[in-house]
Write a protein that holds these residues in place. Structure first.
Motif, mmCIF file in Angstrom:
data_model
loop_
_atom_site.group_PDB
_atom_site.id
_atom_site.type_symbol
_atom_site.label_atom_id
_atom_site.label_comp_id
_atom_site.label_asym_id
_atom_site.label_seq_id
_atom_site.Cartn_x
_atom_site.Cartn_y
_atom_site.Cartn_z
ATOM 1 N N LYS A 85 43.664 40.520 21.072
ATOM 2 C CA LYS A 85 42.514 39.899 21.744
ATOM 3 C C LYS A 85 42.937 38.663 22.518
ATOM 4 N N MET A 86 43.835 37.863 21.958
ATOM 5 C CA MET A 86 44.307 36.682 22.658
ATOM 6 C C MET A 86 45.092 37.063 23.905
ATOM 7 N N GLU A 87 45.886 38.133 23.799
ATOM 8 C CA GLU A 87 46.632 38.595 24.966
ATOM 9 C C GLU A 87 45.686 39.028 26.076
ATOM 10 N N LEU A 88 44.607 39.725 25.705
ATOM 11 C CA LEU A 88 43.602 40.131 26.692
ATOM 12 C C LEU A 88 42.900 38.915 27.281
ATOM 13 N N PHE A 89 42.588 37.935 26.431
ATOM 14 C CA PHE A 89 41.922 36.722 26.911
ATOM 15 C C PHE A 89 42.775 35.997 27.947
ATOM 16 N N TRP A 90 44.078 35.790 27.641
ATOM 17 C CA TRP A 90 44.935 35.071 28.574
ATOM 18 C C TRP A 90 45.144 35.848 29.858
ATOM 19 N N SER A 91 45.134 37.173 29.777
ATOM 20 C CA SER A 91 45.265 37.971 30.993
ATOM 21 C C SER A 91 44.049 37.785 31.893
ATOM 22 N N VAL A 92 42.865 37.860 31.297
ATOM 23 C CA VAL A 92 41.628 37.667 32.072
ATOM 24 C C VAL A 92 41.528 36.236 32.578
ATOM 25 N N PHE A 93 41.929 35.280 31.742
ATOM 26 C CA PHE A 93 41.886 33.869 32.134
ATOM 27 C C PHE A 93 42.813 33.604 33.316
ATOM 28 N N GLY A 94 44.001 34.217 33.308
ATOM 29 C CA GLY A 94 44.923 34.059 34.433
ATOM 30 C C GLY A 94 44.361 34.635 35.722
ATOM 31 N N MET A 95 43.707 35.769 35.631
ATOM 32 C CA MET A 95 43.093 36.360 36.833
ATOM 33 C C MET A 95 41.959 35.483 37.354
ATOM 34 N N PHE A 96 41.181 34.918 36.432
ATOM 35 C CA PHE A 96 40.095 34.024 36.846
ATOM 36 C C PHE A 96 40.639 32.797 37.567
ATOM 37 N N LEU A 97 41.686 32.188 37.020
ATOM 38 C CA LEU A 97 42.287 31.016 37.658
ATOM 39 C C LEU A 97 42.839 31.370 39.036
ATOM 40 N N PHE A 98 43.471 32.521 39.151
ATOM 41 C CA PHE A 98 44.014 32.950 40.445
ATOM 42 C C PHE A 98 42.882 33.094 41.471
ATOM 43 N N LEU A 99 41.766 33.665 41.045
ATOM 44 C CA LEU A 99 40.624 33.846 41.939
ATOM 45 C C LEU A 99 40.067 32.511 42.414
ATOM 46 N N VAL A 100 39.885 31.575 41.488
ATOM 47 C CA VAL A 100 39.299 30.280 41.856
ATOM 48 C C VAL A 100 40.274 29.462 42.707
ATOM 49 N N GLU A 101 41.562 29.511 42.374
ATOM 50 C CA GLU A 101 42.560 28.795 43.182
ATOM 51 C C GLU A 101 42.568 29.331 44.612
ATOM 52 N N ALA A 102 42.481 30.643 44.758
ATOM 53 C CA ALA A 102 42.448 31.234 46.097
ATOM 54 C C ALA A 102 41.205 30.790 46.861
ATOM 55 N N TYR A 103 40.076 30.706 46.163
ATOM 56 C CA TYR A 103 38.848 30.242 46.815
ATOM 57 C C TYR A 103 38.988 28.794 47.281
ATOM 58 N N CYS A 212 51.182 30.498 43.416
ATOM 59 C CA CYS A 212 52.540 31.054 43.297
ATOM 60 C C CYS A 212 52.998 31.099 41.840
ATOM 61 N N LEU A 213 52.576 30.124 41.036
ATOM 62 C CA LEU A 213 52.957 30.108 39.625
ATOM 63 C C LEU A 213 52.141 31.102 38.801
ATOM 64 N N LEU A 214 50.951 31.408 39.246
ATOM 65 C CA LEU A 214 50.123 32.388 38.554
ATOM 66 C C LEU A 214 50.495 33.825 38.913
ATOM 67 N N ALA A 215 51.064 34.020 40.076
ATOM 68 C CA ALA A 215 51.336 35.363 40.588
ATOM 69 C C ALA A 215 52.224 36.209 39.672
ATOM 70 N N PRO A 216 53.306 35.673 39.072
ATOM 71 C CA PRO A 216 54.157 36.532 38.234
ATOM 72 C C PRO A 216 53.434 37.182 37.060
ATOM 73 N N ALA A 217 52.334 36.618 36.617
ATOM 74 C CA ALA A 217 51.593 37.193 35.488
ATOM 75 C C ALA A 217 50.665 38.318 35.918
ATOM 76 N N LEU A 218 50.568 38.574 37.227
ATOM 77 C CA LEU A 218 49.656 39.585 37.753
ATOM 78 C C LEU A 218 50.438 40.672 38.473
ATOM 79 N N SER A 219 49.835 41.830 38.549
ATOM 80 C CA SER A 219 50.422 42.912 39.332
ATOM 81 C C SER A 219 50.024 42.760 40.797
ATOM 82 N N ALA A 220 50.701 43.502 41.656
ATOM 83 C CA ALA A 220 50.395 43.433 43.094
ATOM 84 C C ALA A 220 48.962 43.894 43.360
#
Length: 268
Positions: A85-103, A212-220
């Motif tokens: 569950k924690m692994e899923l949480f951090w994955s979703v949290f990383g995607m959320f941060l990437f989205l807001v940073e891009a905005y 750029c630092l968040l990108a390695p944790a995400l797929s293309a």
């Protein structure tokens, strides 16, 4: 001699009689001997049974996992479930941060390159955006990536200053004036204010570094989808006809009526 059941039992000598007849009570040494012999047989049988069970369970990961879970106990299994569950949480949290940073990058670029701006009277009401901006970079650097904390610290201090000094100090008033549509209706229109330009550019650099630092944790695929969502969200806000975001060159009449002369930056 006849036995108890009527059959004839012949003994050639007293030594040939059974142990229970010749010596009904065994000595302690004999008892220990027979006892160890019987337990040894039990150990052999148990070892054979364990090998049989192992060979039966071989090739069935589900059963092995179940036995491992039983051996380790419920607490270990609960910990494994919590880790997932924690692994899923951090994955979703990383995607959320990437989205807001891009905005944030898109929003700052709209202001820096003067694509879409707000009238000053509307801009002063959204000072909470400075808190959201600083909080995003803070969470990214201090809770997720762990990199560029010194740079993000400067960024956070800068945004906290503008939030608390909003409309109170000269620096805060300058950034509000320069970022508004009213600036283009003032004598300052056409001038270059390097401090505001560099400050906005600094914000963009911080958010791009975090991306750029968040990108390695995400797929293309995830990055493409998140960037698409960020662009769509930005366009739905900055180009919403019901909101006052407008281009300085084409102002709707109702937005034009909201523009007033700029206040004195040195005044109270």
């Amino acid at each position: 001699m006849p036995g108890s059941n009527g059959h004839l039992r012949i003994f050639t000598s007293p030594a040939d009689e059974p142990a229970e007849r010749s010596n009904p009570k065994r000595t302690e040494t004999e008892n220990s001997f027979y006892g160890s012999s019987s337990s040894g047989s039990c150990d052999v049988s148990n070892a054979r049974l364990r090998r049989s069970r192992q060979s039966t369970n071989r090739g069935t990961p589900e059963r092995e996992a179940g036995e491992t879970c039983q051996l380790r106990g419920f607490g270990s299994c609960l910990l494994q479930l919590t880790d997932r569950k924690m692994e899923l949480f951090w994955s979703v949290f990383g995607m959320f941060l990437f989205l807001v940073e891009a905005y944030h990058v898109l929003a700052h670029m709209a202001v820096l390159f003067r694509f879409r701006l707000l009238p000053r009277k509307d801009l002063v009401r959204v000072r909470y955006y400075f808190l959201v901006d600083g909080l995003t970079s803070f969470l990214t650097a201090f809770f997720y990536t762990g990199h560029l904390r010194w740079l993000v610290s400067i960024h956070v201090v800068q945004h906290l200053y503008y939030y608390f000094a909003w409309e109170r100090t000269r620096l805060a008033k300058r950034i509000v004036n320069w970022s508004s549509l009213d600036w283009f209706q003032s004598p300052k229109a056409g001038g270059v204010e390097m401090d505001n330009i560099l400050g906005t550019l600094f914000d963009i650099v911080v958010h791009v570094c975090n991306l750029c630092l968040l990108a390695p944790a995400l797929s293309a695929l995830q990055m493409v989808l998140l960037l698409s969502v960020a662009i769509t969200t930005m366009l739905s806000v900055f180009y919403n006809p019901r909101l006052a975001w407008s281009s300085p060159s084409t102002l709707p009449a109702w937005v034009q009526r909201r523009i007033k002369p700029l206040p004195d930056e040195n005044g109270e």
